[in-house]
Design a protein around this motif. Structure first.
Motif, PDB file in Angstrom:
ATOM      1  N   VAL A 370       0.831  -1.211   0.000  1.00 34.88           N
ATOM      2  CA  VAL A 370       0.000   0.000   0.000  1.00 34.88           C
ATOM      3  C   VAL A 370       0.863   1.258   0.000  1.00 34.88           C
ATOM      4  CG1 VAL A 370      -1.901   1.221   1.124  1.00 34.88           C
ATOM      5  CG2 VAL A 370      -1.728  -1.260   1.355  1.00 34.88           C
ATOM      6  N   PRO A 371       1.090   1.842  -1.158  1.00 36.13           N
ATOM      7  CA  PRO A 371       1.762   3.138  -1.188  1.00 36.13           C
ATOM      8  C   PRO A 371       0.745   4.270  -1.014  1.00 36.13           C
ATOM      9  CG  PRO A 371       1.510   2.297  -3.417  1.00 36.13           C
ATOM     10  CD  PRO A 371       0.864   1.289  -2.500  1.00 36.13           C
ATOM     11  N   ARG A 372       1.198   5.346  -0.419  1.00 36.22           N
ATOM     12  CA  ARG A 372       0.308   6.502  -0.237  1.00 36.22           C
ATOM     13  C   ARG A 372       1.137   7.777  -0.228  1.00 36.22           C
ATOM     14  NH1 ARG A 372      -4.348   8.805   1.682  1.00 36.22           N
ATOM     15  NH2 ARG A 372      -4.120  10.416   3.277  1.00 36.22           N
ATOM     16  N   VAL A 373       0.546   8.839  -0.768  1.00 35.97           N
ATOM     17  CA  VAL A 373       1.169  10.149  -0.643  1.00 35.97           C
ATOM     18  C   VAL A 373       0.117  11.108  -0.111  1.00 35.97           C
ATOM     19  CG1 VAL A 373       0.745  10.663  -3.089  1.00 35.97           C
ATOM     20  CG2 VAL A 373       2.431  11.983  -1.824  1.00 35.97           C
ATOM     21  N   ALA A 374       0.512  11.943   0.840  1.00 30.95           N
ATOM     22  CA  ALA A 374      -0.410  12.931   1.396  1.00 30.95           C
ATOM     23  C   ALA A 374       0.288  14.274   1.423  1.00 30.95           C
ATOM     24  CB  ALA A 374      -0.843  12.532   2.803  1.00 30.95           C
ATOM     25  N   THR A 375      -0.479  15.314   1.141  1.00 33.15           N
ATOM     26  CA  THR A 375       0.098  16.652   1.190  1.00 33.15           C
ATOM     27  C   THR A 375      -0.917  17.610   1.798  1.00 33.15           C
ATOM     28  OG1 THR A 375       1.162  18.389  -0.091  1.00 33.15           O
ATOM     29  CG2 THR A 375      -0.624  17.216  -1.177  1.00 33.15           C
ATOM     30  N   SER A 376      -0.431  18.668   2.391  1.00 32.78           N
ATOM     31  CA  SER A 376      -1.340  19.603   3.041  1.00 32.78           C
ATOM     32  C   SER A 376      -0.835  21.026   2.920  1.00 32.78           C
ATOM     33  CB  SER A 376      -1.461  19.242   4.524  1.00 32.78           C
ATOM     34  OG  SER A 376      -2.098  20.273   5.230  1.00 32.78           O
ATOM     35  N   GLY A 388      -4.805  13.402  -0.492  1.00 33.05           N
ATOM     36  CA  GLY A 388      -4.083  12.140  -0.433  1.00 33.05           C
ATOM     37  C   GLY A 388      -4.434  11.249  -1.610  1.00 33.05           C
ATOM     38  N   SER A 389      -3.523  10.352  -1.905  1.00 34.25           N
ATOM     39  CA  SER A 389      -3.742   9.394  -2.979  1.00 34.25           C
ATOM     40  C   SER A 389      -3.129   8.077  -2.531  1.00 34.25           C
ATOM     41  CB  SER A 389      -3.068   9.931  -4.241  1.00 34.25           C
ATOM     42  OG  SER A 389      -3.008   8.932  -5.196  1.00 34.25           O
ATOM     43  N   SER A 390      -3.908   7.006  -2.617  1.00 29.29           N
ATOM     44  CA  SER A 390      -3.410   5.714  -2.123  1.00 29.29           C
ATOM     45  C   SER A 390      -3.713   4.609  -3.119  1.00 29.29           C
ATOM     46  CB  SER A 390      -4.080   5.324  -0.802  1.00 29.29           C
ATOM     47  OG  SER A 390      -4.444   6.429  -0.046  1.00 29.29           O
ATOM     48  N   ALA A 391      -2.991   3.532  -2.994  1.00 28.08           N
ATOM     49  CA  ALA A 391      -3.272   2.329  -3.768  1.00 28.08           C
ATOM     50  C   ALA A 391      -2.989   1.121  -2.898  1.00 28.08           C
ATOM     51  CB  ALA A 391      -2.404   2.295  -5.025  1.00 28.08           C
ATOM     52  N   ALA A 392      -3.717   0.031  -3.137  1.00 29.51           N
ATOM     53  CA  ALA A 392      -3.464  -1.210  -2.407  1.00 29.51           C
ATOM     54  C   ALA A 392      -3.481  -2.342  -3.419  1.00 29.51           C
ATOM     55  CB  ALA A 392      -4.541  -1.427  -1.345  1.00 29.51           C
ATOM     56  N   PHE A 393      -2.419  -3.105  -3.487  1.00 31.80           N
ATOM     57  CA  PHE A 393      -2.447  -4.236  -4.399  1.00 31.80           C
ATOM     58  C   PHE A 393      -1.889  -5.497  -3.763  1.00 31.80           C
ATOM     59  CE2 PHE A 393       1.071  -1.427  -5.396  1.00 31.80           C
ATOM     60  CZ  PHE A 393       2.184  -2.253  -5.417  1.00 31.80           C
ATOM     61  N   TYR A 407      -7.504   1.614  -5.791  1.00 30.10           N
ATOM     62  CA  TYR A 407      -6.848   2.906  -5.646  1.00 30.10           C
ATOM     63  C   TYR A 407      -7.861   3.980  -5.285  1.00 30.10           C
ATOM     64  CZ  TYR A 407      -7.686   2.648 -10.722  1.00 30.10           C
ATOM     65  OH  TYR A 407      -8.227   2.462 -11.952  1.00 30.10           O
ATOM     66  N   GLY A 408      -7.392   4.976  -4.595  1.00 29.58           N
ATOM     67  CA  GLY A 408      -8.328   5.970  -4.085  1.00 29.58           C
ATOM     68  C   GLY A 408      -7.710   7.345  -3.948  1.00 29.58           C
ATOM     69  N   LEU A 409      -8.595   8.326  -3.989  1.00 31.67           N
ATOM     70  CA  LEU A 409      -8.197   9.712  -3.756  1.00 31.67           C
ATOM     71  C   LEU A 409      -8.972  10.199  -2.536  1.00 31.67           C
ATOM     72  CD1 LEU A 409      -8.466  11.122  -7.393  1.00 31.67           C
ATOM     73  CD2 LEU A 409      -6.355  10.653  -6.131  1.00 31.67           C
ATOM     74  N   ASP A 410      -8.335  11.013  -1.722  1.00 31.99           N
ATOM     75  CA  ASP A 410      -9.067  11.553  -0.581  1.00 31.99           C
ATOM     76  C   ASP A 410      -8.736  13.015  -0.394  1.00 31.99           C
ATOM     77  OD1 ASP A 410      -6.777  11.510   1.760  1.00 31.99           O
ATOM     78  OD2 ASP A 410      -6.611   9.766   0.448  1.00 31.99           O
ATOM     79  N   MET A 411      -9.689  13.706   0.206  1.00 29.23           N
ATOM     80  CA  MET A 411      -9.561  15.144   0.389  1.00 29.23           C
ATOM     81  C   MET A 411     -10.200  15.510   1.716  1.00 29.23           C
ATOM     82  SD  MET A 411     -11.261  18.282   0.174  1.00 29.23           S
ATOM     83  CE  MET A 411     -12.846  17.871  -0.482  1.00 29.23           C
ATOM     84  N   PHE A 412      -9.534  16.364   2.461  1.00 28.92           N
ATOM     85  CA  PHE A 412     -10.119  16.860   3.700  1.00 28.92           C
ATOM     86  C   PHE A 412      -9.865  18.354   3.769  1.00 28.92           C
ATOM     87  CE2 PHE A 412      -9.560  17.890   8.280  1.00 28.92           C
ATOM     88  CZ  PHE A 412     -10.839  17.592   8.726  1.00 28.92           C
ATOM     89  N   TRP A 413     -10.929  19.091   3.971  1.00 26.93           N
ATOM     90  CA  TRP A 413     -10.825  20.550   4.048  1.00 26.93           C
ATOM     91  C   TRP A 413     -11.441  21.004   5.355  1.00 26.93           C
ATOM     92  CZ3 TRP A 413     -15.020  23.868   4.474  1.00 26.93           C
ATOM     93  CH2 TRP A 413     -14.767  25.237   4.287  1.00 26.93           C
ATOM     94  N   LYS A 414     -10.798  21.933   6.020  1.00 27.53           N
ATOM     95  CA  LYS A 414     -11.376  22.423   7.273  1.00 27.53           C
ATOM     96  C   LYS A 414     -11.264  23.928   7.370  1.00 27.53           C
ATOM     97  CE  LYS A 414     -11.505  21.929  12.235  1.00 27.53           C
ATOM     98  NZ  LYS A 414     -11.146  21.177  13.428  1.00 27.53           N
ATOM     99  N   TRP A 415     -12.366  24.509   7.764  1.00 27.05           N
ATOM    100  CA  TRP A 415     -12.375  25.919   8.126  1.00 27.05           C
ATOM    101  C   TRP A 415     -12.649  25.989   9.619  1.00 27.05           C
ATOM    102  CZ3 TRP A 415     -16.422  28.494  10.543  1.00 27.05           C
ATOM    103  CH2 TRP A 415     -16.227  29.874  10.731  1.00 27.05           C
ATOM    104  N   LYS A 416     -11.839  26.734  10.323  1.00 29.55           N
ATOM    105  CA  LYS A 416     -12.123  26.960  11.745  1.00 29.55           C
ATOM    106  C   LYS A 416     -11.918  28.432  12.023  1.00 29.55           C
ATOM    107  CE  LYS A 416      -9.768  25.908  15.689  1.00 29.55           C
ATOM    108  NZ  LYS A 416      -9.004  25.056  16.580  1.00 29.55           N
TER     109      LYS A 416
END
Lengths: 544, 306
Positions: A370-376, A388-393, A407-416
């Motif tokens: 499972v490789p993954r890259v995340a950035t913020s 983030g972007s991940s894959a599992a094989f 494989y998947g893409l994810d996104m998280f956004w926060k306003w505080k």
């Protein structure tokens, strides 16, 4: 000019260090040393002194007098502190008669005082810089005064502060058991209870809910009883373990070791290793425990691709933090590929109606990767986004050489709000999209070997509109699986609004409604859940 | 062979990238107050990052991943302690993988570990009493004297890390302490006429401030720490405030105003809204300006009343 500043610095430091010094009996001796040091230095300093103009000298004297007044005020202040401390001692002395163990309490607390002590020689060094002899004598006398007068107090004071600080560590019959309060122990322990009461138009909730910790029946469900142990193992590793208890529909208590792993603290080259058994770092939600979720159940796509209990297995993960200005981290996980917690992989219950083929690990290719890259980065002062972007094989259990790729893409956004009180108000938006390529092996009689492509997604918004109140809405979609015979494989979409009230950080009550449109059999199900949670003990902080 | 050579080159490159010698010390402080003190002492020899926003509730700060990068490059981490940061700092430090800022190294400093007289250390720890800090009240920076003590210790730590510039730090420290001490007596003089003023605060944020400037805090709008004001609590608080003759309601700038205003209208007390950290308002640019502002607001409010 510099030495003048030294005088000021010295005055302040001496007052402070003397008043805090644990060994004030030694002060007179130190002053003698000090004076002898000064005497030896004076001959050398005399030469410099001649260069000072008279008006300058007067100015210095004036300043020193001002300092003297200031120090006197500080002296008063510290004396009032002594009184406070003495009162503390008195009360503690009383406690001591009940409790003999105080004297043995941690030596750690004496550090502040001994640290103060060690700073004294440093101060003496600066004394050498003081040139006008008359003022010098004055400062020495002054420092002596509070020192000697309060000398008898100090040995007790250190004891007292020891005692006050170790209150949580000692035990007396009158006190509640605070053995596990954090900070004074080798590990933090917490216990989380998560329950749901549910009603649904569906006869069997388990048919339409895909998660192992979702409400499973009409009536009450014990979703998750989670015990967490965590702490520093040694200077190199941190450890954590999550043991989950559940009570199944038959009333049997079940134990699950959800996670148990160590994480390295400071490997070179920005690397970090995690090893043990843990939730795979795929996407956002899969890495987290049910009690942190914003909804009473897990998204359909997570249940279908990553499994009812999430994707997790024994293994190891290495990650690298990029030395960039923005946060970017690369993860690479290698885990076992078999078992129910590797749902789309070598699961005993083969998917797509195939027969389970018993396979062994023949080589490294039969593991789960499972490789993954995340950035913020921060969009504004109040808004942050994590992508983030991940894959599992790995292999699956429908044949000897069949593989699965998710494989998947994810996104998280926060306003505080930057004026947040208690963390409110805020808005978060989290979305994940996953796609699965599944090579289904042939079954001799009826099913050919084929490749199945499926996808699904969820998107959820939470709005903390008022302190302690959060309203949230989630949309879910999964496409239909070939040969599906029940809602667990049908194409469906779901809409779930909910409202959560947090009496405190350690408890919550949530009301959720699910509108579930199961397109595969043209049915619509309505469900309502009332979820409640409590958290005991000291629970580690969560990631962003 | 060639691939190996490339890998070696790449590793060397990565290594040199991470170990580029910085002219300035990178220092991360958990709150802007601590950050400002570091700035006073380190001046142009330090690059300071504060994690908590000056305007927000310091108990609930987001552990944003961006801070992992800052901590990764930090030469020093300064935190207040007393569990103020427990909800957001530990995961950042774990992800930062930086040996320098781990406990036991000179680059990790908990300022309350020495010299601060900690108030409100509970004898009994139970969450039934609300969100009580088991090691005492963490708002110690609101006593300027503590600011001086913290500055002295931070200076010592900077000297430990960067011995070459020690005299520079000490000069700055002396300068800061001198200014602070003069200001302290000025503030005390300003507030002297209001000695013993009965005060109600929102949260237990001001005990250190009240002790230094002789205000008498008789109650809080919160029934228990971390629990928002409830009608039942206000029903007992308001008569008590009337009986005691409370003149001042002191609240942090991030609190809601409705309930304090209601209580003020019922009791005739004056509301004073103040920032509690450096940078909370444009007037509070540094630690001394922060107290200048708070003291001035209190004096204005109490003077107009009489």
């Amino acid at each position: 000019m510099k030495w003048r500043l030294y005088v000021l610095f010295l005055c302040v430091i001496i007052i402070k260090s003397v008043t805090f010094s644990p060994s004030c009996r030694a002060v007179p001796i130190k002053n003698e040393d000090l004076q002898s040091m000064i005497n030896t230095k004076e001959t050398g300093e005399d030469v410099k002194e001649i260069r000072i103009r008279k008006d300058e000298f007067d100015e210095i004297v004036g300043q020193l007098q001002g300092m003297k007044a200031l120090m006197e005020k500080m002296k008063e202040d510290y004396e009032s502190r002594f009184q406070e401390l003495q009162e503390k001692i008195a009360t503690l002395e009383r406690e001591k008669t009940d409790n003999i163990f105080i004297s043995q309490s941690d030596a750690k607390i004496t550090n502040p005082l001994s640290d103060q002590g060690t700073s004294i020689p440093q101060n003496n060094k600066t004394t050498e810089m003081v040139s006008p002899p008359s003022n010098k004598a004055e400062t020495v006398q002054q420092t002596e005064a509070p020192g000697t007068s309060s000398a008898p107090i100090f040995p007790d004071t250190s004891m007292a502060s020891q005692a006050t600080n170790s209150v949580s560590g000692q035990w007396s019959p009158a006190q509640p058991l605070t053995l596990w309060s954090s900070g004074k122990n080798y590990m933090n322990i917490s216990f989380d209870g998560l329950f749901a009461a549910g009603g649904s138009t569906a006869k069997d909730l388990e048919d339409i809910e895909t998660g192992g910790h979702d409400p499973a029946q009409r009536g009450f469900t014990v979703q998750n009883l989670e015990t967490v142990f965590e702490g520093a193992i040694d200077p190199y590793f941190k450890g954590q373990s999550n043991i989950v208890f559940q009570i199944d529909k038959g009333g049997e208590s079940v134990v699950e070791v959800e996670e148990a792993y160590l994480t390295s603290m400071s490997l070179p080259m920005n690397l970090q290793v995690k090893a043990g058994t843990f939730f795979t770092e795929f996407g956002r939600l899969n890495q987290t425990h049910p009690h942190t979720w914003d909804f009473a159940d897990q998204p359909l796509v997570n249940g279908r691709f990553l499994g009812p209990d999430g994707l997790r297995n024994p293994g190891a993960r290495i990650s690298w933090l990029a030395p960039t200005d923005n946060y970017t981290e690369l993860f690479f996980t290698m885990q076992d590929s078999q078992g129910e917690t590797a749902y789309s992989f070598r699961n005993q219950h083969a998917l797509f109606g195939r027969n389970h083929v018993d396979t062994d690990v023949r080589n490294l290719g039969d593991m789960l990767y499972v490789p993954r890259v995340a950035t913020s980065f921060d969009l504004t002062d109040e808004q942050t986004i994590v992508l983030g972007s991940s894959a599992a094989f790995g292999p699956n259990s429908t044949g000897t050489d069949e593989n699965t790729l998710i494989y998947g893409l994810d996104m998280f956004w926060k306003w505080k709000s930057k004026y947040a009180s208690g963390g409110f108000p805020f808005v978060t938006w989290q979305t994940e999209v996953m796609r699965r390529r599944f090579e289904a092996g042939a079954v001799t009689d009826n099913l050919p070997a084929e490749v199945m492509h499926n996808w699904g997604s969820y998107s959820q918004v939470s709005w903390g509109f008022k302190q302690r109140w959060v309203a949230a809405l989630r949309g879910d979609y999964v496409d239909g699986e070939e040969g599906a015979t029940d809602p667990s494989g049908f194409e469906r979409w779901r809409l779930s609004p909910n409202l959560t009230f947090y009496p405190s950080e350690f408890s919550k009550i949530r009301l959720q409604y699910n509108y579930d449109d199961i397109l595969g059999n043209n049915s619509t199900e309505h469900s309502v859940f009332l979820q409640f949670e409590f958290l005991l003990g000291s629970h580690g902080a969560h990631k962003f | 062979m060639k691939i190996k050579y490339h890998i070696c080159l790449y590793l060397l490159f990565a290594l040199s990238w991470t170990s580029v010698a910085h002219a300035k010390l990178n220092i991360v402080a958990s709150t802007p107050d601590l950050g400002d003190i570091v700035r006073e002492i380190g001046k142009d020899k330090v690059e300071v990052t504060s994690i908590a926003k000056p305007t927000e509730d310091p108990h609930f700060v987001d552990a944003k991943p961006g801070f992992i990068v800052k901590l990764n490059k930090a030469d020093m981490l300064i935190e207040g302690g007393l569990q103020l940061e427990i909800g957001w700092l530990p995961p950042l430090v774990l992800s930062a993988r930086n040996q320098k800022i781990l406990p036991g190294n000179p680059g990790y400093f908990v300022v309350t570990s020495m010299g601060i007289n900690i108030l409100e250390v509970p004898t009994e720890v139970s969450r039934a009493l609300g969100d009580v800090h088991p090691f005492g009240n963490p708002h110690f920076m609101l006593d300027p004297l503590n600011g001086g003590i913290v500055a002295t210790h931070i200076c010592n730590r900077l000297c430990e890390i960067d011995a070459a510039d020690c005299t520079y730090y000490k000069d700055n420290l002396n300068n800061f302490i001198k200014r602070l001490d003069l200001k302290l007596s000025e503030w005390q003089k300003m507030l002297e006429p209001f000695r013993g003023t009965k005060t109600v605060t929102y949260h237990k944020t001001f005990p250190y401030f009240a002790q230094r400037f002789n205000l008498d805090v008789v109650g809080t709008l919160e029934p228990k720490p971390g629990i928002p004001p409830s009608p039942t609590h206000l029903n007992t608080l308001i008569p008590m405030m009337k009986k005691e003759g409370v003149k001042l309601i002191l609240i942090e700038q991030f609190r809601e105003r409705k309930i304090p205003e209601f209580v003020a209208s019922q009791t005739g007390a004056k509301i004073v809204v103040v920032p509690i950290m450096v940078g909370g308002l444009k007037e509070t640019t540094d630690y001394i300006a922060l107290f200048d502002y708070i003291v001035k607001q209190i004096v204005i409010a109490l003077e107009t009343k009489s």
